[in-house]
Design a protein around this motif. Structure first.
Motif, PDB file in Angstrom:
ATOM      1  N   ARG A 200       0.378  -1.588   0.087  1.00 47.40           N
ATOM      2  CA  ARG A 200       0.310   0.129  -0.414  1.00 47.40           C
ATOM      3  C   ARG A 200       1.045   1.236   0.379  1.00 47.40           C
ATOM      4  O   ARG A 200       1.750   1.196   0.640  1.00 47.40           O
ATOM      5  CB  ARG A 200      -1.005  -0.306   1.161  1.00 47.40           C
ATOM      6  N   ILE A 201       0.656   2.459  -0.362  1.00 46.66           N
ATOM      7  CA  ILE A 201       0.892   3.469  -0.751  1.00 46.66           C
ATOM      8  C   ILE A 201       0.090   4.818  -1.112  1.00 46.66           C
ATOM      9  O   ILE A 201      -0.987   4.354  -1.865  1.00 46.66           O
ATOM     10  CB  ILE A 201       2.045   4.109  -2.340  1.00 46.66           C
ATOM     11  N   VAL A 202       0.127   5.551   0.579  1.00 45.70           N
ATOM     12  CA  VAL A 202      -1.524   6.356   0.289  1.00 45.70           C
ATOM     13  C   VAL A 202      -0.385   7.932   0.303  1.00 45.70           C
ATOM     14  O   VAL A 202       0.596   7.548   0.880  1.00 45.70           O
ATOM     15  CB  VAL A 202      -1.509   6.471   2.095  1.00 45.70           C
ATOM     16  N   SER A 203      -0.911   8.740  -0.742  1.00 48.95           N
ATOM     17  CA  SER A 203      -0.061   9.663  -1.114  1.00 48.95           C
ATOM     18  C   SER A 203      -1.194  11.603  -1.667  1.00 48.95           C
ATOM     19  O   SER A 203      -2.211  10.988  -2.017  1.00 48.95           O
ATOM     20  CB  SER A 203       0.453   9.209  -2.663  1.00 48.95           C
ATOM     21  N   ILE A 204      -0.693  12.534  -1.342  1.00 51.00           N
ATOM     22  CA  ILE A 204      -1.305  13.099  -2.425  1.00 51.00           C
ATOM     23  C   ILE A 204      -0.295  13.842  -3.667  1.00 51.00           C
ATOM     24  O   ILE A 204       0.661  13.560  -3.346  1.00 51.00           O
ATOM     25  CB  ILE A 204      -1.693  14.688  -0.994  1.00 51.00           C
ATOM     26  N   LEU A 205      -1.489  13.989  -4.728  1.00 54.23           N
ATOM     27  CA  LEU A 205      -1.000  14.019  -5.727  1.00 54.23           C
ATOM     28  C   LEU A 205      -1.350  15.646  -6.315  1.00 54.23           C
ATOM     29  O   LEU A 205      -2.898  15.967  -6.236  1.00 54.23           O
ATOM     30  CB  LEU A 205      -1.403  13.129  -6.726  1.00 54.23           C
TER      31      LEU A 205
ATOM     32  N   SER B  30      -5.459  15.742  -4.686  1.00 54.25           N
ATOM     33  CA  SER B  30      -6.113  13.968  -4.815  1.00 54.25           C
ATOM     34  C   SER B  30      -5.314  13.674  -3.935  1.00 54.25           C
ATOM     35  O   SER B  30      -4.194  13.021  -3.791  1.00 54.25           O
ATOM     36  CB  SER B  30      -6.205  13.884  -6.052  1.00 54.25           C
ATOM     37  N   PHE B  31      -5.973  13.192  -3.346  1.00 54.90           N
ATOM     38  CA  PHE B  31      -6.280  12.159  -1.972  1.00 54.90           C
ATOM     39  C   PHE B  31      -6.132  10.557  -1.979  1.00 54.90           C
ATOM     40  O   PHE B  31      -7.307  10.364  -3.182  1.00 54.90           O
ATOM     41  CB  PHE B  31      -6.790  11.368  -1.088  1.00 54.90           C
ATOM     42  N   ASN B  32      -4.855   9.443  -2.600  1.00 57.18           N
ATOM     43  CA  ASN B  32      -4.584   8.639  -3.745  1.00 57.18           C
ATOM     44  C   ASN B  32      -4.344   6.861  -2.346  1.00 57.18           C
ATOM     45  O   ASN B  32      -3.265   7.382  -1.844  1.00 57.18           O
ATOM     46  CB  ASN B  32      -3.807   9.165  -4.784  1.00 57.18           C
ATOM     47  N   THR B  33      -5.095   6.339  -2.507  1.00 56.65           N
ATOM     48  CA  THR B  33      -4.324   5.295  -2.051  1.00 56.65           C
ATOM     49  C   THR B  33      -4.712   4.257  -3.490  1.00 56.65           C
ATOM     50  O   THR B  33      -5.944   3.461  -4.423  1.00 56.65           O
ATOM     51  CB  THR B  33      -6.021   4.930  -1.121  1.00 56.65           C
TER      52      THR B  33
END
Length: 176
Positions: free
Chosen positions: A91-96, A118-121
């Motif tokens: 899992r990687i959670v990031s803000i793009l 955008s908030f991405n998981t």
């Protein structure tokens, strides 16, 4: 579904979620490495026909993946992932965001009402040597108008990600 924490912070609205899933004929560890190693990312990330330059990749919470993309006609654009959570290799959670060359978030190059972030998981699961990747994205700290613009862009995003993930599939086939 949004977690209680996400709902409380107002960062996540299920109706605005964009979700795309693809299965790769490759082990999860290799797919994960392809997302976090600059030399691998340069082989597949971005729109078809663009050359990727990795300007920074700090794989830790608060770290960034800052990149530039250049089209054959010379057009350049930049983007940035700011990592929130990393759970290798699942899992990687990031803000793009779109970015400038210095890594500052900037507005979408062709849409004044696109969310700034955008908030991405991204999650990876493996079964029988194949990896299923699911990417979930939602506007981050966005107005109602930005959420609506984001939803209206689903078909375009689907086409873009399918092409990018096609490049990832080709890369994975070459390196196994």
């Amino acid at each position: 579904m949004a977690t209680a924490e996400q709902k409380q912070e107002g960062l996540h609205r299920d109706s605005s979620d964009f979700v795309i899933t693809q299965t790769f004929d490759a082990p999860r560890e290799l797919v994960f490495q392809s997302w976090v190693e600059p030399e691998r990312l340069a082989q597949w990330w971005g729109p078809v026909g663009f050359e990727l330059s990795v300007l920074a990749l700090e794989l830790q919470p608060g770290g960034v993946f800052h990149y530039g993309m250049r089209a054959e006609n010379g057009y350049e654009m930049w983007g940035k992932f700011t990592y929130q959570q990393i759970e290798a290799p699942e899992r990687i959670v990031s803000i793009l965001s779109f970015a400038d060359k210095q890594g500052n978030p900037v507005q979408h190059p062709v849409s004044a009402t696109w969310p700034l972030e955008s908030f991405n998981t991204m999650t990876l699961t493996e079964e029988n040597g194949k990896t299923t990747m699911t990417l979930r994205s939602t506007p981050h700290k966005a107005t109602d108008e930005q959420h609506e613009t984001f939803k209206q862009g689903f078909e375009s995003m689907k086409q873009g990600f399918k092409a990018t993930f096609g490049q990832l599939a080709q890369y994975l086939a070459r390196v196994q």
